[in-house]
Motif scaffolding. Sequence first.
Motif, PDB file in Angstrom:
ATOM      1  N   MET A   1       0.998  -1.310  -0.008  1.00  0.00           N
ATOM      2  CA  MET A   1      -0.071  -0.138  -0.075  1.00  0.00           C
ATOM      3  C   MET A   1       0.855   1.368   0.238  1.00  0.00           C
ATOM      4  O   MET A   1       1.548   1.329   1.141  1.00  0.00           O
ATOM      5  CB  MET A   1      -0.976  -0.122   1.214  1.00  0.00           C
ATOM      6  N   GLU A   2       0.574   1.949  -1.063  1.00  0.00           N
ATOM      7  CA  GLU A   2       1.327   3.425  -1.229  1.00  0.00           C
ATOM      8  C   GLU A   2       0.650   4.229  -2.298  1.00  0.00           C
ATOM      9  O   GLU A   2       0.274   3.633  -3.362  1.00  0.00           O
ATOM     10  CB  GLU A   2       2.953   3.121  -1.994  1.00  0.00           C
ATOM     11  N   ASP A   3       0.744   5.587  -1.750  1.00  0.00           N
ATOM     12  CA  ASP A   3      -0.364   6.218  -2.379  1.00  0.00           C
ATOM     13  C   ASP A   3       0.735   6.943  -3.518  1.00  0.00           C
ATOM     14  O   ASP A   3      -0.274   7.432  -4.582  1.00  0.00           O
ATOM     15  CB  ASP A   3      -0.617   7.273  -1.385  1.00  0.00           C
ATOM     16  N   GLU A   4       2.002   6.863  -3.544  1.00  0.00           N
ATOM     17  CA  GLU A   4       2.661   7.454  -4.878  1.00  0.00           C
ATOM     18  C   GLU A   4       2.736   6.348  -5.737  1.00  0.00           C
ATOM     19  O   GLU A   4       3.782   5.528  -5.396  1.00  0.00           O
ATOM     20  CB  GLU A   4       3.697   7.989  -4.296  1.00  0.00           C
ATOM     21  N   ASP A   5       2.189   6.549  -6.918  1.00  0.00           N
ATOM     22  CA  ASP A   5       2.376   5.804  -8.119  1.00  0.00           C
ATOM     23  C   ASP A   5       4.050   5.618  -8.236  1.00  0.00           C
ATOM     24  O   ASP A   5       4.320   4.585  -8.732  1.00  0.00           O
ATOM     25  CB  ASP A   5       1.661   6.302  -9.310  1.00  0.00           C
ATOM     26  N   ILE A   6       4.762   6.631  -8.183  1.00  0.00           N
ATOM     27  CA  ILE A   6       5.971   6.713  -8.848  1.00  0.00           C
ATOM     28  C   ILE A   6       6.886   5.995  -7.926  1.00  0.00           C
ATOM     29  O   ILE A   6       8.008   5.346  -8.121  1.00  0.00           O
ATOM     30  CB  ILE A   6       6.700   8.262  -8.863  1.00  0.00           C
ATOM     31  N   VAL A   7       6.310   5.537  -6.763  1.00  0.00           N
ATOM     32  CA  VAL A   7       6.990   4.717  -5.657  1.00  0.00           C
ATOM     33  C   VAL A   7       6.588   3.145  -5.894  1.00  0.00           C
ATOM     34  O   VAL A   7       7.190   2.337  -5.886  1.00  0.00           O
ATOM     35  CB  VAL A   7       6.965   5.331  -4.194  1.00  0.00           C
ATOM     36  N   ARG A   8       5.202   3.301  -5.893  1.00  0.00           N
ATOM     37  CA  ARG A   8       4.367   2.038  -5.786  1.00  0.00           C
ATOM     38  C   ARG A   8       4.666   1.052  -6.921  1.00  0.00           C
ATOM     39  O   ARG A   8       5.163  -0.150  -6.840  1.00  0.00           O
ATOM     40  CB  ARG A   8       3.057   2.183  -5.616  1.00  0.00           C
ATOM     41  N   ARG A   9       4.556   1.488  -8.046  1.00  0.00           N
ATOM     42  CA  ARG A   9       4.524   0.748  -9.366  1.00  0.00           C
ATOM     43  C   ARG A   9       6.081   0.190  -9.499  1.00  0.00           C
ATOM     44  O   ARG A   9       5.985  -1.118 -10.009  1.00  0.00           O
ATOM     45  CB  ARG A   9       4.241   1.780 -10.446  1.00  0.00           C
ATOM     46  N   PRO A  10       7.001   1.068  -9.500  1.00  0.00           N
ATOM     47  CA  PRO A  10       8.555   0.333  -9.799  1.00  0.00           C
ATOM     48  C   PRO A  10       8.772  -0.926  -8.803  1.00  0.00           C
ATOM     49  O   PRO A  10       9.248  -1.683  -8.955  1.00  0.00           O
ATOM     50  CB  PRO A  10       9.420   1.490  -9.401  1.00  0.00           C
ATOM     51  N   ILE A  11       8.373  -0.588  -7.276  1.00  0.00           N
ATOM     52  CA  ILE A  11       8.517  -1.677  -6.332  1.00  0.00           C
ATOM     53  C   ILE A  11       7.751  -2.710  -6.854  1.00  0.00           C
ATOM     54  O   ILE A  11       8.136  -4.059  -6.881  1.00  0.00           O
ATOM     55  CB  ILE A  11       8.063  -1.206  -5.042  1.00  0.00           C
ATOM     56  N   GLY A  12       6.739  -2.766  -7.007  1.00  0.00           N
ATOM     57  CA  GLY A  12       5.772  -3.997  -7.701  1.00  0.00           C
ATOM     58  C   GLY A  12       6.114  -4.564  -8.859  1.00  0.00           C
ATOM     59  O   GLY A  12       6.421  -5.742  -8.850  1.00  0.00           O
ATOM     60  N   ILE A  13       6.595  -3.714  -9.898  1.00  0.00           N
ATOM     61  CA  ILE A  13       7.333  -4.309 -10.969  1.00  0.00           C
ATOM     62  C   ILE A  13       8.550  -5.227 -10.384  1.00  0.00           C
ATOM     63  O   ILE A  13       8.824  -6.432 -10.968  1.00  0.00           O
ATOM     64  CB  ILE A  13       7.873  -3.130 -11.873  1.00  0.00           C
ATOM     65  N   TYR A  14       9.505  -4.683  -9.578  1.00  0.00           N
ATOM     66  CA  TYR A  14      10.849  -5.093  -9.368  1.00  0.00           C
ATOM     67  C   TYR A  14      10.468  -6.518  -8.365  1.00  0.00           C
ATOM     68  O   TYR A  14      11.122  -7.613  -8.771  1.00  0.00           O
ATOM     69  CB  TYR A  14      11.477  -4.397  -8.387  1.00  0.00           C
ATOM     70  N   LEU A  15       9.489  -6.487  -7.300  1.00  0.00           N
ATOM     71  CA  LEU A  15       8.986  -7.850  -6.707  1.00  0.00           C
ATOM     72  C   LEU A  15       8.386  -8.751  -7.709  1.00  0.00           C
ATOM     73  O   LEU A  15       8.770 -10.187  -7.612  1.00  0.00           O
ATOM     74  CB  LEU A  15       8.103  -7.345  -5.672  1.00  0.00           C
ATOM     75  N   ILE A  23      -0.157  -7.664  -5.032  1.00  0.00           N
ATOM     76  CA  ILE A  23      -1.374  -6.797  -5.356  1.00  0.00           C
ATOM     77  C   ILE A  23      -1.107  -5.443  -4.755  1.00  0.00           C
ATOM     78  O   ILE A  23      -0.885  -5.151  -3.569  1.00  0.00           O
ATOM     79  CB  ILE A  23      -2.465  -7.684  -4.455  1.00  0.00           C
ATOM     80  N   GLU A  24      -1.404  -4.552  -5.546  1.00  0.00           N
ATOM     81  CA  GLU A  24      -1.226  -3.119  -5.373  1.00  0.00           C
ATOM     82  C   GLU A  24      -2.322  -2.520  -4.640  1.00  0.00           C
ATOM     83  O   GLU A  24      -3.285  -2.527  -5.493  1.00  0.00           O
ATOM     84  CB  GLU A  24      -0.368  -2.240  -6.393  1.00  0.00           C
ATOM     85  N   ALA A  25      -2.234  -1.553  -3.826  1.00  0.00           N
ATOM     86  CA  ALA A  25      -3.238  -0.644  -3.503  1.00  0.00           C
ATOM     87  C   ALA A  25      -2.659   0.848  -3.199  1.00  0.00           C
ATOM     88  O   ALA A  25      -1.511   1.021  -2.667  1.00  0.00           O
ATOM     89  CB  ALA A  25      -3.848  -1.155  -2.223  1.00  0.00           C
ATOM     90  N   ALA A  26      -3.473   1.850  -3.594  1.00  0.00           N
ATOM     91  CA  ALA A  26      -2.833   3.147  -3.637  1.00  0.00           C
ATOM     92  C   ALA A  26      -3.575   3.912  -2.250  1.00  0.00           C
ATOM     93  O   ALA A  26      -3.262   4.870  -2.001  1.00  0.00           O
ATOM     94  CB  ALA A  26      -3.406   4.135  -4.771  1.00  0.00           C
ATOM     95  N   ASN A  27      -4.361   3.335  -1.587  1.00  0.00           N
ATOM     96  CA  ASN A  27      -4.901   3.812  -0.313  1.00  0.00           C
ATOM     97  C   ASN A  27      -5.624   2.758   0.526  1.00  0.00           C
ATOM     98  O   ASN A  27      -5.805   1.513   0.094  1.00  0.00           O
ATOM     99  CB  ASN A  27      -6.050   4.872  -0.628  1.00  0.00           C
ATOM    100  N   GLY A  28      -5.942   3.166   1.775  1.00  0.00           N
ATOM    101  CA  GLY A  28      -6.504   2.008   2.616  1.00  0.00           C
ATOM    102  C   GLY A  28      -7.764   1.379   2.149  1.00  0.00           C
ATOM    103  O   GLY A  28      -7.740   0.350   2.580  1.00  0.00           O
TER     104      GLY A  28
END
Length: 130
Positions: A1-15, A23-28
């Motif tokens: 869970m990370e609200d900043e796309d620029i942070v969340r997406r690269p971590i998701g891609i890497y993992l 499974i990505e979530a942008a908010n609670g």
Amino acid sequence: MEDEDIVRRPIGIYLRKLGYHVIEAANGNQAIALWQQHRDEIDLLYTDMVMPKGSPGSSLPKKLKSEKKSLRVIISSGYSTEFSVNGVSTEAGFIYLPKPSSSAVIASTVRSCVEQKNAEKTPGNKNEGT
């Protein structure tokens, strides 16, 4: 869970490249909806400490961990004081990961959590089921 796309997406891609199902979530609210659908599949929550609208990232992990004791939690923050101010500690079974962290540190931390979880599932392990 990370609200900043620029942070969340690269971590998701890497993992994902490392073979993890992400499974990505942008908010609670999104995270809760995904949790309700995929609870049995989720072994690890990687979350930002500070979420939009002043919602602390520590409240959701505490709620989810109360529902699934075996859930591993990594809380990431660029504000180390935020970690202690909100009362989140490794004593609660959470791992703190400072921002920014390198890909290698993120991978190592995730791997450590997953290996710890898998070790507890090993037959004959005296920690099994706790």
